[in-house]
Write a protein that holds these residues in place. Structure first.
Motif, short mmCIF file in Angstrom:
data_model
loop_
_atom_site.label_atom_id
_atom_site.label_comp_id
_atom_site.label_asym_id
_atom_site.label_seq_id
_atom_site.Cartn_x
_atom_site.Cartn_y
_atom_site.Cartn_z
N CYS A 8 0.82 -1.22 0.00
CA CYS A 8 0.00 0.00 0.00
C CYS A 8 0.85 1.26 0.00
CB CYS A 8 -0.93 -0.02 1.21
SG CYS A 8 -2.14 1.31 1.22
N HIS A 11 1.18 3.78 -2.86
CA HIS A 11 0.04 4.63 -3.23
C HIS A 11 -0.27 5.68 -2.16
CE1 HIS A 11 -0.43 1.50 -6.21
NE2 HIS A 11 -0.45 0.61 -5.23
N CYS A 24 -2.98 10.14 0.85
CA CYS A 24 -3.26 9.41 -0.38
C CYS A 24 -2.58 10.12 -1.56
CB CYS A 24 -4.77 9.32 -0.60
SG CYS A 24 -5.24 8.59 -2.19
N ASN A 25 -1.92 9.35 -2.44
CA ASN A 25 -1.24 9.93 -3.59
C ASN A 25 -2.20 10.39 -4.69
OD1 ASN A 25 1.16 9.39 -2.39
ND2 ASN A 25 1.68 7.63 -3.66
N TYR A 26 -3.46 9.99 -4.61
CA TYR A 26 -4.40 10.28 -5.69
C TYR A 26 -5.31 11.47 -5.37
CZ TYR A 26 -2.69 5.71 -7.01
OH TYR A 26 -1.86 4.67 -7.33
N LEU A 42 -8.38 3.44 -0.16
CA LEU A 42 -8.01 3.12 -1.54
C LEU A 42 -8.91 2.04 -2.14
CD1 LEU A 42 -4.13 3.13 -1.13
CD2 LEU A 42 -5.48 4.80 -2.39
N VAL A 56 -8.74 7.09 -7.14
CA VAL A 56 -7.88 5.91 -7.25
C VAL A 56 -8.16 5.14 -8.55
CG1 VAL A 56 -9.50 4.48 -5.93
CG2 VAL A 56 -7.09 3.84 -6.05
N VAL A 60 -5.57 -0.25 -9.02
CA VAL A 60 -5.05 -0.08 -7.66
C VAL A 60 -6.14 -0.44 -6.65
CG1 VAL A 60 -4.13 1.57 -5.99
CG2 VAL A 60 -3.40 1.68 -8.38
#
Length: 678
Positions: A8, A11, A24-26, A42, A56, A60
């Motif tokens: 995880c 991400h 969160c990367n998104y 996610l 997301v 993913v």
């Protein structure tokens, strides 16, 4: 918490080790409680107060969902773990320095905003378990790839290219017996095929320009002596393209020559497709712009907004008391980063976060560095009073004592907090125009919001906030004669319908001036006049429930595309204006690439070949940026801009210097040193 043991972590990123806060990367949301709660986010599974991620990717989401659905394995003894042979391609690289899921983030880098150079992006696809012989083949393949990189001095960042993994997969699909391209194949047929594919992609973009319009960028570079180069590129909501470079050394200050060059670009693109031109703000460009707009009265000209905002920060940094604080902050950063032991200790106390952001211009980097020091004030004080520090040899050194005294100086922290408070509104504005999305609809409001934030910080004391306002107004008024920012603010539904935002006469006057300039036909102006009240009063489809909801949920250009069909002339104007950029940041270049073309006498054949390589290289880079931005457009909120998060300029690899040695294998009669080319 050990980051490397959970898939995880590819991400999300750790932002606060103390509270185990993860981002969160998104969608950039942050949660306390570590990576376990992030998995539910996610996987889009509602769990207590966790909001499912809306950004997301499906693959993913499915991966994390499968991880949550898989029962935990029973613990095994240490002996069993040693005896068990790991499977999968990640572990096959252990002997060759390849990618490891368990080592994706190195020690001391938790929460860092800079991705590791050795971490491939995108991540290689998951491969099935293999036997020992196959694993040895993987190890040998990793070794061969690494030796190719090492022997040819290929930057490790090349492994982050979107073409890297696809290249490996394409070779694997061919199976045994595949013969790679030869030296001559690269510089002839393959280069020509790549150029043809890019030209086909440009044709598709040109079709989109009819609806959204486009912006022409003219970037310039000079070596300060006799060399002067120009690069022309085009940007729109659907993507960016590189057009050409020109050696303007002999006529760099000739405004009429610049006009002719820009005129040729406009005719190549189509006058009806061009909305604005963004150039340098030097006097010769301003003069050229005035001459050009006489030929094309419906076009707009603007200097780069990023440059304008960076000059504001430069002017602020030259204020005596601000300059003193920035220099003191630099001395702290220089001391910490000059010694590996001290740097590792600092990272331990800051949870792996850095003080410096090296991929920014000098003035921006100084303010971001000061901001990081202020954020970590308690951590730095704790570090310099910790037993590990007091027992180290560094503690007794004179330079260490000077830095420690500064860290505990109340006057420094008071001034540092003040500088951060008055500069951050401007830095947020820079982050906005340098972002992934067209920001034309937000820059006017953002400038007003920045000024208001500074005024509020000083509790309305005119003697304190006015020096900063004067700097902002001077730079903004000098560099932005265009009516586009004001017109874009008027056409942005999240601004127009915001009850908390007060419209001034400049916005309405700017909108009217822009419309009069864009539409010269009397019938078009009449239609615009009829349609304005419908927009102002949110009548018809513009006032529907979906349109009301979309004011803050949709990007402004998308909002008009969806709900502006009852006011077609206003819709056309809005989509052309709101889809334009304010900054030429994405079309910044490694100038050595272009200097390499013109640094010596070359034959016509050499220039054509090298020109084709530069054309392919630059457009592939811009295509990659556009591909990552695709489908990501969303409304901007000034209050939600986080300058501490990763900026796009920090995640993008620099444009590489191109190798031109292959040119010199041309026949002697074609070489530049045998054949003079004018």
């Amino acid at each position: 918490m050990v980051r490397g043991r959970d898939a995880c972590w590819e991400h999300c990123v750790l932002v606060d080790a103390t509270r185990q806060k993860v981002r969160c990367n998104y969608c950039r949301r942050e949660f306390s409680g570590g990576v376990y709660r992030m998995k539910f986010h996610l996987a889009q599974i509602k769990n207590k107060d966790i909001v499912p991620c809306t950004e997301v990717p499906d693959n993913v989401r499915d991966l994390i969902h499968s991880i949550l659905s898989t029962p935990k394995k029973q613990k095994t003894s240490k002996k069993q773990k040693i005896d068990q042979a790991p499977t999968g391609p990640q572990n096959s690289s252990s002997a060759s320095g390849g990618y490891h899921a368990d080592n994706a983030v190195s020690s001391g880098q938790h929460g860092s905003t800079c991705p590791s150079m050795l971490l491939p992006r995108p991540s290689p696809s998951v491969q099935p378990a293999v036997d020992d012989d196959q694993k040895q083949k993987f190890i040998e393949a990793d070794k061969r790839i690494a030796l190719f990189f090492f022997h040819n001095s290929i930057p490790f960042s090349a492994a982050q290219s979107t073409h890297y993994q696809s290249m490996i997969e394409a070779v694997a699909e061919c199976g045994a017996g595949y013969k790679p391209p030869t030296y001559d194949g690269f510089r002839t047929t393959l280069l020509e095929k790549a150029k043809i594919e890019i030209l086909e992609n440009i044709k598709k973009l040109k079709d989109d320009w009819k609806e959204t319009g486009c912006t022409i960028f003219c970037d310039s570079w000079s070596d300060g002596r006799s060399k002067s180069l120009l690069v022309f590129s085009v940007a729109s909501a659907k993507g960016m393209i590189y057009l050409k470079s020109v050696d303007a050394s002999s006529r760099a200050d000739d405004a009429y020559h610049l006009v002719d060059l820009l005129d040729s670009v406009i005719r190549e693109i189509g006058e009806e497709n061009v909305v604005q031109i963004i150039t340098d703000n030097a006097s010769n460009y301003a003069c050229a712009a005035g001459l050009l707009l006489k030929r094309y009265p419906s076009l707009f000209w603007s200097p780069c907004a990023s440059y304008c905002i960076e000059k504001m920060l430069e002017d602020i940094s030259e204020m005596e008391w601000v300059c003193e604080v920035l220099e003191e902050a630099r001395s702290v950063a220089r001391y910490i980063y000059s010694n590996e032991w001290v740097l590792n200790m600092m990272r331990k106390f800051t949870g792996g976060r850095e003080l410096i952001r090296p991929k920014h211009s000098r003035f921006v980097m100084n303010f971001l560095c000061l901001r990081s020091i202020v954020i970590h004030e308690d951590s730095l004080k704790h570090m310099f009073s910790h037993a590990d520090w007091l027992s180290s040899a560094h503690h007794r050194r004179p330079d260490s004592q000077a830095i420690k005294s500064l860290i505990y100086l109340e006057r420094f922290w008071k001034s540092a907090h003040e500088v951060v408070s008055v500069s951050e509104p401007i830095v947020k504005l820079l982050r906005m125009v340098d972002g992934d999305m067209p920001s034309m609809g937000y820059i006017y409001e953002g400038m007003e919001r920045a000024k208001l934030a500074i005024k509020i910080f000083y509790n309305g004391c005119e003697g304190k906030y006015m020096p900063f306002w004067e700097i902002i107004d001077r730079r903004w008024n000098i560099q932005h004669h265009s009516h586009l920012p004001a017109a874009a603010a008027f056409l942005n539904p999240s601004v127009l319908y915001n009850p908390n935002y007060k419209f001034d006469k400049n916005i309405r006057n700017g909108f009217h001036a822009a419309m009069w300039k864009m539409f010269s036909e009397e019938k078009d102006r009449i239609e615009l006049t009829k349609e304005q009240p419908m927009y102002l009063n949110a009548q018809g489809a513009l006032g529907s429930d979906f349109a009301t909801l979309g004011r803050t949920l949709n990007a402004p250009g998308d909002w008009w595309a969806a709900y502006g069909y009852e006011v077609p002339m206003l819709q056309k104007a809005a989509m052309r204006i709101l889809n334009q950029p304010c900054s030429s940041y994405w079309c910044k270049w490694n100038w050595n690439t272009f200097d390499n073309i013109y640094n010596s006498k070359r034959s016509k054949m050499e220039l054509e070949k090298l020109g084709d390589l530069v054309f392919v290289h630059c457009n592939l880079r811009l295509q990659d940026i556009s591909r990552r931005r695709e489908g990501m457009f969303k409304p901007l909120n000034y209050d939600e801009i986080d300058v501490s998060s990763e900026w796009p300029r920090e995640s993008e690899s620099s444009s590489l210097v191109l190798d031109d040695s292959w040119l010199f294998n041309l026949p002697p009669e074609c070489r530049g040193y045998f054949l003079s080319y004018e």
